[in-house]
Scaffold this motif. Structure first.
Motif: not given
Length: 536
Positions: A57-66
């Protein structure tokens, strides 16, 4: 023969059976096909479900990036300061903005890789409708970046804070940004452009936008030495930001006429809380005609005039004006060497400012008379938290004059007495004060560059040091030209360290330590699970 075989009719029967068999096979084949289709459809459905489950999901992608950058995910505050961001990181960050509809703050400061890539981010800022804070300190921004940022102002209508400090390439190009500000639509409350190599032309561009940012509360133009040439124009435009609370003009190349223009603007800035015009050496001698409206700033809490080449005549004028600033909490007159000659009247009148929390008069050439005036005034400053008397030689041997004030100053947290010619008697006084329960909240004590204190004086001081339970910083360094052995007081210091739970920094420059003493300092941290930084 025909009559005999009539009942058997082999051909017809065979044809009928053949047709039945074929029909059965066709029916079975159709059923098999239908079953196969159903099986394939089921497999496709399962594959689709598996694909959806595996797709992040978008949240997961964001979390991975951070996590990749070693930061904790926060959908409202995107803090990526000092993360060594690359152009690819900025592009990836831009693609994540659609997943961050609640984003309010973006901090990309101290990432040189951002320079030249900002457009990749700004074109997606329409996804961040709630963005209020944008920090781009020291990002090596280019002219193209400034242009892109200007275009983004038409999108981020809710922006309240913009910090572009330490981007030297902005100099001469500020108009690329300011011409995009929309009249009546800009909600900026904070604008910082510190050390950006701004020119006089940039000052004119800045003056123009002050007309369209009426809600501005903080303006910081510090360390732009050429901006002083356009200070008259800027000062005239300041009347359009009546709610301004903080004005920082540190090291802006102000001259006497700049000071006069600024003073005329002060009559429109009744809410001003902080005024910093420090390190503008050419304004010295200009206070005579430039303090008419300074006294009207009844809400002013911070006044910084350090290193302004203030003259004796200036001090006479300031001694009449500063005591009228009834809300003043911080006053800095440091590094005005001529101030000590006539500072007595001003320092004596500090008694009329009972809210003072910080007084810095370092390197002011104080004489015994002016120091005595300060000591008497300090009796009326019960809220004093910071006192900086460094580089005033008259303090040595006369610290007892401050005895009464230091007893009453129950809130004092910082005491700086560097290079004050202190003697053993002065350190004994500090020890006495602590034994009587005074200076209990002291956190920072600077006794550096006082070479006249003997080993016996340091021994006595270290024995009384254990009372400073909240002390976090202590500096006992010697002057750069000096070099001495620690002598007998080192063991007293080491014993005291175990009883100073808050101490984090200890300056001991130019004290010669033996190898054993160094090992004792290093093992102290390990044995006591402490992390004191020893500066030796």
């Amino acid at each position: 023969m025909k009559k005999f075989f009539r009942g058997f009719d082999f051909g017809k029967s065979e044809g009928k059976d053949k047709r039945k068999i074929e029909e059965t096979e066709i029916n079975n084949s159709g059923a098999d096909d239908q079953s196969e289709k159903e099986d394939l459809s089921a497999e496709d459905g399962i594959s689709h479900l598996i694909s959806e489950a595996e797709s992040p999901s978008g949240d997961q992608i964001f979390n991975q990036f951070m996590q990749k950058l070693g930061k904790k995910p926060n959908s409202k505050n995107l803090d990526l300061n000092n993360c060594a961001l690359s152009a690819a990181d900025v592009t990836e960050l831009a693609s994540l903005l659609p997943f961050l509809p609640e984003l309010e703050e973006i901090s990309l400061s101290w990432n040189g890789g951002v320079g030249g890539t900002l457009k990749a981010l700004t074109v997606h800022l329409h996804h961040a409708n709630l963005l209020k804070v944008l920090r781009l300190n020291n990002c090596r921004l280019t002219a193209e970046d400034v242009t892109s940022l200007g275009e983004a102002f038409e999108i981020v209508s809710q922006l309240e804070e913009l910090d572009l400090s330490w981007n030297s390439n902005i100099g001469g190009k500020l108009s690329l940004l300011t011409k995009k500000f929309q009249k009546g639509g800009c909600k900026l409350k904070l604008l910082k452009i510190t050390d950006c190599n701004l020119t006089a032309k940039d000052g004119e561009s800045l003056a123009e936008i002050l007309n369209v940012i009426p809600n501005l509360e903080v303006l910081d133009l510090s360390i732009n030495k050429l901006i002083g040439c356009s200070m008259k124009v800027i000062a005239q435009a300041l009347k359009n930001v009546p709610g301004l609370k903080e004005l920082n003009l540190h090291m802006c190349g102000l001259k006497q006429d700049s000071l006069q223009g600024l003073d005329s603007a002060l009559q429109h800035l009744a809410d001003l809380r902080k005024l910093d015009i420090s390190c503008n050496k050419e304004i010295g001698g200009g206070f005579k005609d430039s303090t008419a409206h300074l006294a009207s700033l009844k809400n002013l809490e911070v006044l910084d005039l350090h290193q302004c080449c203030v003259t004796e005549e200036d001090m006479t004028i300031l001694s009449q004006v500063i005591p009228l600033l009834s809300s003043l909490q911080e006053l800095n007159l440091s590094s005005n060497k001529n101030a000590g000659i006539s500072s007595g009247p001003l320092l004596g009148r500090l008694r009329f400012l009972p809210k003072l929390k910080s007084v810095a008069i370092s390197n002011c050439g104080l004489g015994e008379e002016s120091f005595s005036s300060l000591a008497e005034a300090a009796l009326h400053l019960p809220e004093l938290e910071i006192l900086d008397l460094s580089w005033n030689k008259c303090v040595g041997g006369n610290l007892k004059l401050l005895l009464g004030a230091l007893k009453l100053a129950m809130e004092i947290q910082v005491l700086r007495l560097s290079s004050c010619n202190l003697v053993d008697e002065d350190l004994a006084l500090l020890t006495l004060l602590t034994q009587d329960g005074h200076l209990a909240r002291l956190q920072k004590l600077d006794l550096s560059y006082n070479n006249n204190v003997s080993d016996e004086g340091w021994v006595m001081f270290c024995r009384g040091l254990t009372v400073f339970k909240e002390l976090s910083e202590l500096d006992v360094s010697l002057r750069p030209s000096s070099c001495r052995d620690c002598g007998t007081w080192f063991s007293e210091l080491l014993a005291a360290l175990t009883k100073l739970p808050a101490l984090a920094e200890l300056g001991m420059q130019r004290w010669v330590l033996s190898e054993l003493q160094r090992e004792q300092l290093e093992s102290f941290n390990q044995d006591n699970k402490r992390n004191i930084r020893f500066d030796c």
